[in-house]
Write a protein that holds these residues in place. Sequence first.
Motif, PDB file in Angstrom:
ATOM      1  N   LYS A  48      23.292  30.200  68.714  1.00 26.45           N
ATOM      2  CA  LYS A  48      23.710  31.076  67.605  1.00 26.45           C
ATOM      3  C   LYS A  48      23.867  32.535  68.061  1.00 26.45           C
ATOM      4  N   LEU A  51      27.300  34.180  68.344  1.00 24.55           N
ATOM      5  CA  LEU A  51      28.002  34.219  67.047  1.00 24.55           C
ATOM      6  C   LEU A  51      27.607  35.437  66.220  1.00 24.55           C
ATOM      7  N   ALA A  52      26.559  36.140  66.671  1.00 24.21           N
ATOM      8  CA  ALA A  52      26.133  37.348  65.966  1.00 24.21           C
ATOM      9  C   ALA A  52      26.650  38.609  66.653  1.00 24.21           C
ATOM     10  N   ASP A  54      29.507  41.236  68.063  1.00 17.66           N
ATOM     11  CA  ASP A  54      30.849  41.809  68.157  1.00 17.66           C
ATOM     12  C   ASP A  54      30.934  42.472  69.534  1.00 17.66           C
ATOM     13  N   LYS A  80      31.419  36.400  68.448  1.00 11.23           N
ATOM     14  CA  LYS A  80      32.033  36.377  67.119  1.00 11.23           C
ATOM     15  C   LYS A  80      33.394  37.072  67.132  1.00 11.23           C
ATOM     16  N   SER A  81      33.433  38.262  67.727  1.00 13.62           N
ATOM     17  CA  SER A  81      34.693  39.019  67.699  1.00 13.62           C
ATOM     18  C   SER A  81      34.819  39.901  68.927  1.00 13.62           C
ATOM     19  N   SER A 100      38.012  30.555  68.747  1.00 17.52           N
ATOM     20  CA  SER A 100      37.306  30.889  67.502  1.00 17.52           C
ATOM     21  C   SER A 100      36.922  32.363  67.444  1.00 17.52           C
ATOM     22  N   VAL A 101      37.210  33.103  68.503  1.00 17.55           N
ATOM     23  CA  VAL A 101      36.854  34.534  68.525  1.00 17.55           C
ATOM     24  C   VAL A 101      37.910  35.305  67.725  1.00 17.55           C
ATOM     25  N   GLU A 133      38.481  41.443  60.733  1.00 18.78           N
ATOM     26  CA  GLU A 133      37.378  42.277  60.267  1.00 18.78           C
ATOM     27  C   GLU A 133      37.738  43.733  60.552  1.00 18.78           C
ATOM     28  N   LYS A 240      24.873  45.287  59.956  1.00 20.19           N
ATOM     29  CA  LYS A 240      25.251  45.213  61.368  1.00 20.19           C
ATOM     30  C   LYS A 240      24.561  46.358  62.107  1.00 20.19           C
ATOM     31  N   ARG A 261      24.384  40.973  62.304  1.00 18.03           N
ATOM     32  CA  ARG A 261      25.454  41.142  63.286  1.00 18.03           C
ATOM     33  C   ARG A 261      25.031  42.288  64.210  1.00 18.03           C
TER      34      ARG A 261
END
Length: 280
Positions: A48, A51-52, A54, A80-81, A100-101, A133, A240, A261
């Motif tokens: 996980k 996924l948190a 950026d 995540k991004s 998925s990014v 985002e 975040k 995040r």
Amino acid sequence: MASSRTNEDWKRLITSKIDRLQSPNSESHNSGSIESDFTAIVSPNDPKLPLAIDHTLLKPDATNEQVDELCREARKWGFKSCCVNGSQVNRVVENLRGTSVIACAVVGFPLGAGTSKSKAFEASQAIEDGAQEVDMVINVGALKSKDYNLVYEDIKAVTEVAHISSSSKILVKVILETISLTNGEIMAASYIAAEAGADYVKTSTGFLGGGATEEHVGLMRRSVAYKDGDEGGERRVKVKASGGVRTFESCVKMFKAGAERIGTSSGIAIMESRRSDATY
Ligand SMILES: O=C[C@H](O)COP(=O)(O)O
């Protein structure tokens, strides 16, 4: 739609909010459970963790090659991004196609002192280019001047673009620049951001030094907790932590304080601590 609240209305609401948050016996003081998908993370090997994160490159001299590398790293680790400046969103979207990014764009960055219209335009351009985002900086000077209505309208200009004008909901994170603020201003800004439809309140740009602290993350979490459960039990406004988060240990501290995040330019160092398989 313009706010029907005057600065005097905002002052009254904010004062009452802060009083409730500071009262040790009040419901508000104890609200804002920090349990989340990420509070149980004790190892950098936890799937996980990325996924948190950026994965962030916001320096003004970032080259195309560095942006491409950022995207390669994000694909490799499954972040995540990728969080970049507006002119690089197209490039990031192309790089991340089929993964998925997602692309995250900053707006009004790093000062937040431009006009609301320019922030709204910047946001709509980034969304048109494929950002999913948007991280916007508040008008810090207006907050310090207690021009709360301007702070609200400024955020609302971006959340409206993101939430109403686009076909899929784009998340908006509102950067408070906590290092410049008193605790009272952090509570006020968090509350105004939540009222304006923010999906996240975010601590820092990373451009003024300092950065995220556990105290500020906890304060922000409690300040937006009154919105919890508004939408089918889902936590409505998240936090975040960004700026100066450089290690896995630091991520864990932020998760425990209430962050869901992390924004960091040290994503690779954090993930590479997997080698030690340390737990904290
Ligand atoms: O939004 C994220 C920050 O700009 C990252 O700051 P940092 O370079 O201190 O990790």
